[in-house]
Structure formats: C-alpha cells, structure tokens
Design a protein around this motif. Structure first.
Motif, PDB file in Angstrom:
ATOM      1  N   GLN A  78     -30.709   7.098  24.147  1.00 11.63           N
ATOM      2  CA  GLN A  78     -31.182   6.282  25.275  1.00 11.63           C
ATOM      3  C   GLN A  78     -30.697   4.843  25.140  1.00 11.63           C
ATOM      4  O   GLN A  78     -30.277   4.227  26.126  1.00 11.63           O
ATOM      5  CB  GLN A  78     -32.712   6.348  25.371  1.00 11.63           C
ATOM      6  N   THR A  81     -26.974   4.746  25.950  1.00  9.36           N
ATOM      7  CA  THR A  81     -26.765   4.847  27.398  1.00  9.36           C
ATOM      8  C   THR A  81     -27.068   3.518  28.083  1.00  9.36           C
ATOM      9  O   THR A  81     -26.306   3.059  28.942  1.00  9.36           O
ATOM     10  CB  THR A  81     -27.655   5.965  27.984  1.00  9.36           C
ATOM     11  N   ALA A  82     -28.172   2.887  27.705  1.00 15.29           N
ATOM     12  CA  ALA A  82     -28.550   1.604  28.317  1.00 15.29           C
ATOM     13  C   ALA A  82     -27.486   0.547  28.054  1.00 15.29           C
ATOM     14  O   ALA A  82     -27.125  -0.235  28.958  1.00 15.29           O
ATOM     15  CB  ALA A  82     -29.901   1.142  27.772  1.00 15.29           C
ATOM     16  N   ASN A  83     -26.936   0.518  26.835  1.00 12.68           N
ATOM     17  CA  ASN A  83     -25.920  -0.481  26.520  1.00 12.68           C
ATOM     18  C   ASN A  83     -24.582  -0.167  27.180  1.00 12.68           C
ATOM     19  O   ASN A  83     -23.826  -1.083  27.508  1.00 12.68           O
ATOM     20  CB  ASN A  83     -25.786  -0.632  25.003  1.00 12.68           C
ATOM     21  N   THR A  84     -24.305   1.086  27.400  1.00 11.19           N
ATOM     22  CA  THR A  84     -23.091   1.449  28.141  1.00 11.19           C
ATOM     23  C   THR A  84     -23.208   0.968  29.588  1.00 11.19           C
ATOM     24  O   THR A  84     -22.236   0.472  30.169  1.00 11.19           O
ATOM     25  CB  THR A  84     -22.861   2.974  28.084  1.00 11.19           C
ATOM     26  N   ARG A  85     -24.419   1.080  30.152  1.00 10.70           N
ATOM     27  CA  ARG A  85     -24.641   0.543  31.509  1.00 10.70           C
ATOM     28  C   ARG A  85     -24.434  -0.971  31.536  1.00 10.70           C
ATOM     29  O   ARG A  85     -23.903  -1.526  32.491  1.00 10.70           O
ATOM     30  CB  ARG A  85     -26.060   0.880  31.973  1.00 10.70           C
ATOM     31  N   LYS A  86     -24.884  -1.671  30.466  1.00  7.80           N
ATOM     32  CA  LYS A  86     -24.691  -3.124  30.402  1.00  7.80           C
ATOM     33  C   LYS A  86     -23.211  -3.482  30.394  1.00  7.80           C
ATOM     34  O   LYS A  86     -22.799  -4.477  30.990  1.00  7.80           O
ATOM     35  CB  LYS A  86     -25.377  -3.705  29.160  1.00  7.80           C
ATOM     36  N   ALA A  88     -20.805  -1.695  31.767  1.00  8.42           N
ATOM     37  CA  ALA A  88     -20.333  -1.459  33.136  1.00  8.42           C
ATOM     38  C   ALA A  88     -20.739  -2.612  34.060  1.00  8.42           C
ATOM     39  O   ALA A  88     -19.939  -3.074  34.888  1.00  8.42           O
ATOM     40  CB  ALA A  88     -20.871  -0.139  33.661  1.00  8.42           C
ATOM     41  N   ASP A  89     -21.970  -3.095  33.907  1.00  2.12           N
ATOM     42  CA  ASP A  89     -22.435  -4.222  34.725  1.00  2.12           C
ATOM     43  C   ASP A  89     -21.622  -5.481  34.429  1.00  2.12           C
ATOM     44  O   ASP A  89     -21.240  -6.220  35.347  1.00  2.12           O
ATOM     45  CB  ASP A  89     -23.916  -4.508  34.468  1.00  2.12           C
ATOM     46  N   SER A 113     -21.988 -11.818  27.771  1.00  2.00           N
ATOM     47  CA  SER A 113     -22.484 -10.466  28.048  1.00  2.00           C
ATOM     48  C   SER A 113     -21.759  -9.436  27.180  1.00  2.00           C
ATOM     49  O   SER A 113     -22.367  -8.521  26.634  1.00  2.00           O
ATOM     50  CB  SER A 113     -22.280 -10.101  29.521  1.00  2.00           C
TER      51      SER A 113
END
Length: 135
Positions: A78, A81-86, A88-89, A113
């Motif tokens: 989890q 996944t959250a850091n992969t989203r960061k 991408a953002d 970032s």
C-alpha cells in the motif's frame, strides 16, 4: 480395524509454530499415538496454513498474510502504491523554465517532490528487504 471418527477437533502440537487447518468435510488420515492423541498424516483439503513465530503468515482462499516485526506485506505494498501515485502526480506537475526557446531548461520547479518520493522509496526498499529476508 478401528472405527471411523467424525467431527474430531484438531489442535496444534504443544510448542508447534505452524497449523494445517483442514477444510470442512475434509478427509484426515491420522495415526494414533495413544488413546487420546493422534498425529495427522494427510489432509484431503486444506482450508488454511498458519505459521507463527518471528515471521507470521497465513495462506488460505482469501489470500496471503505475511508479517514480521509489525510490518505486513500488504502495508508495504500500500505504501509503495501511494508513493508511485506521488511520482505520477509530480511528473504531471513538472514545470521547468527556459531562458530562450530551444535553450537548456533549469531543474524542475517541483524538484522537492521527486527528492521526497525517492527518499521514501529507498526506505520502502529497506522495509521490504527486512520483511522478506531469509531467516
């Protein structure tokens, strides 16, 4: 021959770190060690495998649970996944400046970032290694 026994309760051997839990209606072959104690030799259908110790895990039809020192595989995934989203953002917000069109750009305005996520991913890598290392 011995009579068949139905609805017997199975308990782990004292001091055992694992349990093989048969599914309902499973056929279990056991060898009697005394009048009250039998050793399970075979189980036709396992519902769950449980191991408890320094590393704890359960495997059943619902999935896999793995935990060591309070760290779980699910929790690590989890976080990953959250850091992969960061990432991408941060890429989506990537902004650089150029003095003149066609000239080299400066470092990204949102460089912090990327540095922050890189540091977190390095820590996650260490946490994965700790959880999944061989004993």
């Amino acid at each position: 021959g011995s009579p068949e026994i139905f609805e017997a309760k199975l308990f782990p051997f004292p001091g055992a770190t694992y349990q093989l839990i048969p599914a309902d209606q499973s056929e279990v072959l056991a060898a009697w060690l005394s009048k009250q104690v039998a050793a399970v030799l075979s189980i036709s259908d396992l519902a769950e495998i449980k191991v408890e110790g320094t590393t704890n895990y359960r495997l059943n039809e619902g999935g896999v649970f793995l935990e060591r020192s309070g760290e779980t595989l699910l929790g690590l995934l989890q976080d990953l996944t959250a850091n992969t989203r960061k990432i991408a953002d941060a890429v989506a917000k990537l902004t650089v400046t150029c003095a003149v069109p066609g000239s080299p750009s400066t470092i990204p305005v949102n460089l912090a970032s990327f540095v922050s996520v890189s540091t977190t991913l390095n820590a996650l890598s260490t946490r994965f290694e700790t959880l999944l290392k061989d004993a």
